[in-house]
Design a protein around this motif. Sequence first.
Motif, PDB file in Angstrom:
ATOM      1  N   ARG A 151       0.833  -1.208   0.000  1.00 59.08           N
ATOM      2  CA  ARG A 151       0.000   0.000   0.000  1.00 59.08           C
ATOM      3  C   ARG A 151       0.866   1.255   0.000  1.00 59.08           C
ATOM      4  N   ALA A 152       1.990   1.187   0.708  1.00 59.93           N
ATOM      5  CA  ALA A 152       2.902   2.347   0.743  1.00 59.93           C
ATOM      6  C   ALA A 152       3.408   2.651  -0.668  1.00 59.93           C
ATOM      7  N   LEU A 153       3.653   1.593  -1.451  1.00 59.10           N
ATOM      8  CA  LEU A 153       4.145   1.795  -2.814  1.00 59.10           C
ATOM      9  C   LEU A 153       3.141   2.560  -3.671  1.00 59.10           C
ATOM     10  N   GLU A 154       1.854   2.422  -3.316  1.00 56.93           N
ATOM     11  CA  GLU A 154       0.812   3.121  -4.081  1.00 56.93           C
ATOM     12  C   GLU A 154       0.790   4.620  -3.781  1.00 56.93           C
ATOM     13  N   ILE A 155       1.186   4.977  -2.575  1.00 56.37           N
ATOM     14  CA  ILE A 155       1.067   6.397  -2.213  1.00 56.37           C
ATOM     15  C   ILE A 155       2.358   7.198  -2.426  1.00 56.37           C
ATOM     16  N   VAL A 156       3.489   6.512  -2.633  1.00 57.20           N
ATOM     17  CA  VAL A 156       4.747   7.275  -2.786  1.00 57.20           C
ATOM     18  C   VAL A 156       5.036   7.571  -4.268  1.00 57.20           C
TER      19      VAL A 156
END
Length: 423
Positions: A418-423
């Motif tokens: 999920r972090a990869l989606e927001i960065v």
Amino acid sequence: MTLSERDKKHNWHPYTQHKTAQPSIAIVKGDGALLWDENGKEYIDAIASWWVNPYGHSNKVIADAIYKQLTTLEHVLFGGFTHEPAVLLSEKLMEILPNNQKKIFYSDNGSTAVEIALKATMQFFYNKGEKRTKIIAFENAFHGDTFGAMAASGISFFTEAFKGSLIDIVRIPVPIAGNESKSIQALEKVLTTNECAAFIFEPLVQGAAGMVMYDAEVLDVMIALCKDNNVFTIADEVMTGFGKTGKNFACDYLVQNPDMMCLSKALTGGTIPMAVTTFTQEIFDGFYDDDVNKALFHGHTFTANPTGCAAALASISLLQTREMQDNIQRINQQHLKFQNQIKDNPKVKTTRVLGVIFALEIKTENEESYYGDFRNKCYNFFIENGIVLRPVGNIVYILPPYIISDTQLEKVYLTIERALEIV
Ligand SMILES: *Cc1c(COP(=O)(O)O)cnc(C)c1O
């Protein structure tokens, strides 16, 4: 006032710019892989509290051993005295260390363990009347924050202010895949000067650099080269020791044995600050003399603290259980599965796995600084989602307690995705 607010008044935190830092999260309880803050929020400790805690928080076995020792003999000076926990722990370490390691010097933390190794090598040659005062170390190494250890460390902004006051270090490139011959050649060149006392390295994994990995084969070549040139080798296993790489020590992947090893962090399962520096008989013999001045004049008040030794004995017994060994393999398998699943994500630059260590480099436009905005954005996202992960620049790594459950691990993976989606 909350604990977090009261903390601000007097506490100076490590690696923290207090002007811009957010308030420290006050943790009131830990159990297994979980932590709870003063507001009742739950976190998964996915980095084993800076790599110290393989067997879980508030571990009963270690706590009992500590209590028993505290109520038998909490501490006695180690100058002129000894005690059963130190004798037992040294015997235990002999069973699991590479078989050329014969002597144990106790101290309190990873930096002092390194300091002792560096001082011992330099004095070894001094005692023989040989001038060998330089130390070889890798670029981007991390060996601790005291002066000797800091000098050997290569993360520049950690040491910039002290440049003129540090021991002489010769730095060589890390032999990551593709760089092996460059690194070996640099070492060969340094060795021809006959000015070096030792080569210090984090075997196979450079932790603080962002879990940078290199192969055992190339390290074997480098250690052999040092041996041929009478330069001692120091394996700093402060991070890698006690199962992190899938074997007890990263050095267990090697054919060559180092002359010295530094251990701390997981030594006591994250309970009592303690470290050891281990030596070959040859190094010890370089101090063994009728002349008192040839002794190693180094010590710490809490050297070989019995309570710490008891905690270490209990920790190693846990490491040696079938259950813990199975846990290490299980985490490794899960990491490999996750690696397979995530490696083709367009945001992912590289991934690497060794033992319970997983690292993922995120693709970014610029080179991300160690504590830069990008890193902080990721860090905050993980904290908001109840996961303790501390990215290094654009590198996110997991180094969980061995007792983490599959469900907890799954949540860590999902949160990274999920972090990869927001960065
Ligand atoms: C953490 C670390 C140290 C320093 O240990 P401290 O206990 O923090 O002083 C030294 N070497 C390595 C490889 C480390 O990871």
